[in-house]
Write an enzyme that holds these catalytic residues in place. Structure first.
Site, mmCIF file in Angstrom:
data_model
loop_
_atom_site.group_PDB
_atom_site.id
_atom_site.type_symbol
_atom_site.label_atom_id
_atom_site.label_comp_id
_atom_site.label_asym_id
_atom_site.label_seq_id
_atom_site.Cartn_x
_atom_site.Cartn_y
_atom_site.Cartn_z
ATOM 1 N N ARG A 171 -38.543 -32.284 49.876
ATOM 2 C CA ARG A 171 -37.929 -31.052 49.343
ATOM 3 C C ARG A 171 -37.409 -31.290 47.964
ATOM 4 N NH1 ARG A 171 -35.891 -27.510 47.339
ATOM 5 N NH2 ARG A 171 -34.935 -25.690 48.360
ATOM 6 N N ARG A 187 -40.512 -25.069 63.683
ATOM 7 C CA ARG A 187 -39.685 -25.546 62.619
ATOM 8 C C ARG A 187 -39.671 -27.351 62.626
ATOM 9 N NH1 ARG A 187 -34.689 -21.681 62.358
ATOM 10 N NH2 ARG A 187 -35.836 -19.865 61.878
ATOM 11 N N ARG A 246 -35.313 -29.633 58.139
ATOM 12 C CA ARG A 246 -34.170 -30.249 57.486
ATOM 13 C C ARG A 246 -33.432 -31.369 58.258
ATOM 14 N NH1 ARG A 246 -30.587 -25.435 55.579
ATOM 15 N NH2 ARG A 246 -31.650 -24.460 57.034
ATOM 16 N N ASP A 275 -44.210 -20.046 54.713
ATOM 17 C CA ASP A 275 -43.077 -19.190 55.140
ATOM 18 C C ASP A 275 -43.904 -17.938 55.243
ATOM 19 O OD1 ASP A 275 -39.965 -19.128 54.917
ATOM 20 O OD2 ASP A 275 -40.673 -17.251 54.197
ATOM 21 N N TYR A 326 -38.016 -7.692 56.383
ATOM 22 C CA TYR A 326 -37.252 -8.383 55.182
ATOM 23 C C TYR A 326 -37.756 -7.685 53.820
ATOM 24 C CZ TYR A 326 -36.103 -12.593 57.391
ATOM 25 O OH TYR A 326 -35.678 -13.596 58.459
#
Length: 366
Positions: free
Chosen positions: A42, A29, A33, A79, A158
């Protein structure tokens, strides 16, 4: 060509079995952020999926941590859920809550998914391959480019649950109530994601990583009657995780014989981590922060390539604790093939100064 590329790129040299001191580094990652430039891009992109599917934006955010920190590897920004999206399942990202999918609760929903050979799947994913091409063209020659996908069990969890859950109760319930359906879903994911990674490699990725983020819940299935009818030893990790990953590795190498593949089986413990390379054929094993790295290195052959396992919270803490943790990893892997990384992804609250501290300590060889 492959040999020349390996000689120029330290991460590939380690994945070929070479011990380098200090070891090359990247972070899971690492485009995220905690970086102000990521947050700006973003916001410009709009939705998270727009960021993933726009090759220009995906390239930009992938390159940002390389420009700032000079990591020896870059990982494609995307992703794991673009694959179920390409299969025809509705996927959306809710701000502050994470991904949401229309849960696959039975065979009727499964039958509505695209078949593995449907060309629409890879038409949908074409922007990802374009991003790989762009990123490889923009990276420094010495920087390894990693592609990736989720492991079949993690992606299936998921798809079945419709979101991430702490204990994966929906996926575990399906494993008990309809194991044949779960097997069919895993088989489809193996086929599609094998081809997905092959296409990433052909587009310019030097290596790929398979993220098994949810290996830790599998031991709970071993005591459920009927879940493992074809396994006399009750080995849920093998049936649902390492077995499907092994089929992916075999399928990738059937098309790209020299493919370098990292497998990260988070939560599988010392014994689970030690099984990754021999049972899947992976080139390297990612080691999560819950495993004692020195014990791991003592447990596996010296030739085993490891990656990780700095605790992301230690990176947040910084200071002496961070220096000591970096030193401990260097001591545990001295003279052995290792890629420096975290034991899970970097978190948004991580101070940039602590990433700089980590790299300074690492590159000083302390």
């Amino acid at each position: 060509m492959a040999e020349a590329r390996t000689a120029d790129r330290p991460v590939l040299r380690v994945m070929s079995g070479e011990a380098i001191s200090p070891p090359p580094a990247w972070m899971m990652r690492q485009a995220g952020r905690y970086l102000p430039e990521y947050r700006a891009t973003r916001a410009e992109a709009g939705s998270f999926l727009d960021l993933c599917y726009n090759p220009a934006f995906a390239t930009e955010v992938t390159l940002q941590p390389i420009r700032r920190f000079g990591f020896e590897a870059s990982i494609l920004f995307s992703d794991i859920l673009v694959v179920p999206h390409a299969l025809g399942q509705d996927v959306r990202f809710v701000e502050g809550e994470g991904p949401r999918l229309d849960a696959l609760q039975g065979r009727a929903q499964f039958e509505r998914l695209r078949e593995a050979g449907d060309p629409a799947i890879f038409s949908h994913l074409a922007p990802v391959f374009e991003a790989v091409e762009r990123i490889r063209g923009a990276l420094p020659n010495e920087t390894t480019l990693l592609g990736f996908c989720g492991a079949p069990w993690t992606v299936a969890s998921y798809m079945i649950g419709g979101r991430g859950t702490v204990d994966l109760a929906p996926a575990r319930a399906l494993a008990v109530s309809d194991p044949a359906l779960l097997d069919a879903l895993l088989d489809r994911l193996v086929a599609v994601q094998t081809e997905y990674l092959v296409r990433q490699l052909r587009a310019g990725a030097d290596a790929v990583q398979i993220f098994e983020s949810h290996a830790g819940v599998l031991p709970a299935l071993e005591q459920k009657a009927g879940v493992l009818p074809d396994s006399s030893d009750g080995d849920a990790l093998k049936r649902f995780s390492l077995g499907p990953i092994a089929r992916m590795v075999q399928g990738i190498r059937a098309q790209v014989p020299d493919a370098k593949i990292i497998v990260f089986a988070k939560g599988s413990g010392l014994e689970g981590h030690a099984r990754v390379v021999p049972e899947t054929g992976a080139s390297a094993v990612g080691v999560d922060w819950g495993v004692d790295l020195a014990a791991m290195r003592a447990r596996v052959p010296a030739s085993t390539v490891t990656q990780g396992n700095l605790h992301p919270e230690t990176l947040i803490e910084g200071g002496r604790a961070l220096d000591a943790a970096v030193d401990a990893i260097l001591e545990a892997t001295a003279g052995l093939p290792h890629i420096f990384n975290l034991g899970h992804g970097i978190t948004p609250q991580t101070p940039i100064a602590h990433v700089e501290q980590m790299l300074t300590r690492l590159r000083a060889g302390r």
